[in-house]
Design an enzyme around this catalytic site. Structure first.
Site, PDB file in Angstrom:
ATOM      1  N   ASP A   1      61.843 -71.727 -54.132  1.00 18.04           N
ATOM      2  CA  ASP A   1      62.353 -71.261 -55.422  1.00 18.04           C
ATOM      3  C   ASP A   1      62.141 -69.754 -55.590  1.00 18.04           C
ATOM      4  OD1 ASP A   1      63.771 -71.526 -57.708  1.00 18.04           O
ATOM      5  OD2 ASP A   1      62.103 -72.215 -58.938  1.00 18.04           O
TER       6      ASP A   1
ATOM      7  N   ASP B   1      54.810 -75.722 -61.579  1.00 15.64           N
ATOM      8  CA  ASP B   1      56.032 -76.445 -61.233  1.00 15.64           C
ATOM      9  C   ASP B   1      56.743 -75.810 -60.048  1.00 15.64           C
ATOM     10  OD1 ASP B   1      56.479 -74.406 -63.395  1.00 15.64           O
ATOM     11  OD2 ASP B   1      58.568 -74.804 -62.928  1.00 15.64           O
TER      12      ASP B   1
ATOM     13  N   ASP C   1      72.983 -72.905 -68.310  1.00 17.80           N
ATOM     14  CA  ASP C   1      74.297 -73.383 -67.866  1.00 17.80           C
ATOM     15  C   ASP C   1      74.235 -74.157 -66.555  1.00 17.80           C
ATOM     16  OD1 ASP C   1      73.898 -71.409 -65.939  1.00 17.80           O
ATOM     17  OD2 ASP C   1      75.425 -70.047 -66.728  1.00 17.80           O
TER      18      ASP C   1
ATOM     19  N   ARG D   1      68.942 -76.169 -50.407  1.00 17.35           N
ATOM     20  CA  ARG D   1      67.755 -75.789 -49.641  1.00 17.35           C
ATOM     21  C   ARG D   1      67.187 -77.030 -48.948  1.00 17.35           C
ATOM     22  NH1 ARG D   1      65.083 -75.223 -55.031  1.00 17.35           N
ATOM     23  NH2 ARG D   1      65.310 -72.968 -54.889  1.00 17.35           N
TER      24      ARG D   1
ATOM     25  N   GLY E   1      66.515 -78.349 -63.989  1.00 19.95           N
ATOM     26  CA  GLY E   1      67.511 -77.955 -64.975  1.00 19.95           C
ATOM     27  C   GLY E   1      68.809 -77.439 -64.383  1.00 19.95           C
ATOM     28  N   ARG E   2      68.790 -77.018 -63.117  1.00 19.62           N
ATOM     29  CA  ARG E   2      70.033 -76.577 -62.479  1.00 19.62           C
ATOM     30  C   ARG E   2      70.044 -76.979 -60.996  1.00 19.62           C
ATOM     31  NH1 ARG E   2      69.833 -70.030 -61.527  1.00 19.62           N
ATOM     32  NH2 ARG E   2      67.601 -69.786 -61.200  1.00 19.62           N
TER      33      ARG E   2
ATOM     34  N   ARG F   1      56.534 -81.653 -56.914  1.00 16.37           N
ATOM     35  CA  ARG F   1      55.759 -80.501 -57.372  1.00 16.37           C
ATOM     36  C   ARG F   1      54.460 -80.960 -58.029  1.00 16.37           C
ATOM     37  NH1 ARG F   1      60.413 -76.764 -59.195  1.00 16.37           N
ATOM     38  NH2 ARG F   1      62.225 -77.758 -58.269  1.00 16.37           N
TER      39      ARG F   1
END
Length: 448
Positions: A255, A245, A118, A172, A85-86, A179
């Site tokens: 993450d 995930d 966003d 990264r 999503g980002r 996943r």
């Protein structure tokens, strides 16, 4: 160079996306150590920003970024409405040994899976990820590495920290971007052909195997994640959000949101303020990771013998126990004496740390090599009685002539994270961050 292998499965696994157009791009951190592994260490800062701030494709690589599709269990609740999503997969490059490395992003803009987000990353979040990955790498944890951090000039509003706040885009580097949730999505949609293709891809790309047997994939993931869970315990690390995930099939930690290093050995210590039930508490991380691997096996059950999958899952506790011993002895810097005796030593360490509440980092520093260095007073506590008896039989496994051992232990607790961030937020002073990264890498060199 051969084409990026992700293109073999991108038709059902990912969507092409366009990176956000940021108002500014100020390079704040570049990891030339990581870049040297894939031949990018000689990029000028201008070219670095062009590729990792403006996301112009690298030569002979992915022509456009790819946002991955996946589902996942989030705090044990299945969610089919997630995905990158980002972030996105920006490039794949080989290291000197011929193994593929992925460059993925965080904060690079909205994708089809952003929902109401966003697609951005706070600058503080990027700084925190640098600190987490550097510390974990130094402590021997299989982790993604923060490759790049670029400030982007936007003001972001967040409900859980002071706003508006500064923004950034991060890259990264890891060996795999796939996943457990990628497999869960295909199983949920009953896409068995695609599930088999993804299994083949993972076995070939990450493990160098010509097999297409899902049981072999689960075998690799069980072994890797058992070691990851043990590494967290030896490092005193709490990831915070061990959803399915957030577990790669390469078993690389990644993450980093609400992570913490536990100040003392408290099995109930949590990192995420929203983890009210302590599902991902320090002492429950092995349970949580094993549960996620069970979901991978469940996703593959239509392609494999269920009994064979269960047999692989049943290996997790013993592999975790063996890895826990290995990682504790590695951090302590002593030679093993035999599994049964080593298990008793690790149990004595845990008992001593829980009973005394001595900081984890101080304990491993003071007892490096198996001999107490410095003040004996904190270790006169009765909780250390069994440990002191057992450690007397162990031999040191590393020399303690590195300058690091002449100083103080390197830690990374929340108070120091805030102390490093404050001068950045108040006067754009990055010196504390860069000094800390250097000190962490110094510790890592001493632990080799």
């Amino acid at each position: 160079m051969s084409p990026p292998p992700i293109l073999e499965v991108a038709d059902f696994l990912a969507d092409p996306v366009v990176a956000a157009d940021f108002p500014r791009t100020i390079l704040r951190f570049r990891n030339d150590s990581a870049a040297s592994e894939i031949g990018l260490q000689d990029l000028s800062d201008e070219d670095w920003i062009r590729h990792f701030g403006r996301f112009k494709p690298l030569p002979d690589n992915l022509p456009e970024p790819l946002a991955l599709r996946y589902h996942g269990h989030q705090f044990r609740v299945y969610n089919p409405d997630i995905g990158d999503g980002r972030g996105f997969l920006f490039a794949q490059l080989k290291d000197q040994s011929g193994r593929w490395l992925d460059l993925g992003t965080k904060g690079s803009g909205q994708t089809p899976y952003s929902r109401f987000g966003d697609g951005r990353l706070t600058l503080k979040g990027g700084v925190r990820e640098i600190l987490a990955t550097e510390m974990l790498q130094a402590l021997g944890v299989n982790t993604s590495r923060t490759f790049s951090l670029i400030e982007t000039g936007e003001e972001l509003h967040r409900g859980d920290e002071p706003s508006p706040t500064r923004s950034a885009v991060m890259v990264r580097m890891s060996h795999g971007h796939i996943r457990i949730g990628c497999f869960q999505r295909l199983a949920y949609l009953k896409l068995d052909d695609e599930l088999k293709r993804l299994t083949d891809y993972a076995l070939r790309t990450y493990f160098g195997s010509a097999s297409s047997d899902p049981v072999e994939l689960v075998r690799h993931v069980v072994a890797g994640t058992a070691r990851l869970a043990a590494s967290y315990m030896a490092a005193g690390f709490v990831h915070g959000v061990l959803n399915s995930d957030n577990i790669n099939v390469t078993a690389e930690s990644f993450d980093y949101g609400p992570w913490r290093f536990a100040p003392v050995f408290d099995p109930n210590f949590t990192a995420a303020y929203f983890d009210h039930a302590g599902l991902y508490a320090f002492g429950r991380q092995a349970e949580a990771i094993q549960w996620d691997v069970v979901q991978l096996a469940g996703a593959l059950r239509t392609l494999a013998d269920v009994d064979a999958l269960i047999a692989e899952l049943d290996r997790f506790p013993e592999l975790y126990r063996q890895a826990l011993v290995e990682r504790f002895l590695w951090r302590l810097g002593v030679h093993p004496r035999g599994l049964d005796e080593d298990i008793r030593l690790v149990a004595a360490i845990e008992q001593a740390l829980i009973g005394s509440q001595i900081p984890i980092d101080h304990f491993f520093f003071d007892w490096a090599g198996g001999n107490l260095r410095g003040d004996d007073t904190p270790y006169a506590h009765e909780a250390f009685s069994d440990f002191r008896t057992r450690i007397a039989h162990y031999r040191p496994a590393r020399a303690l002539d590195h300058p690091y051992w002449a100083g103080d232990p390197c830690s990374m607790h929340i108070e120091e994270v805030e102390a490093i961030w404050s001068p950045i937020a108040e006067r754009d002073d990055w010196s504390a961050l860069y000094a800390k990264v250097e000190r962490i890498r110094n510790m890592g060199a001493a632990l080799q």
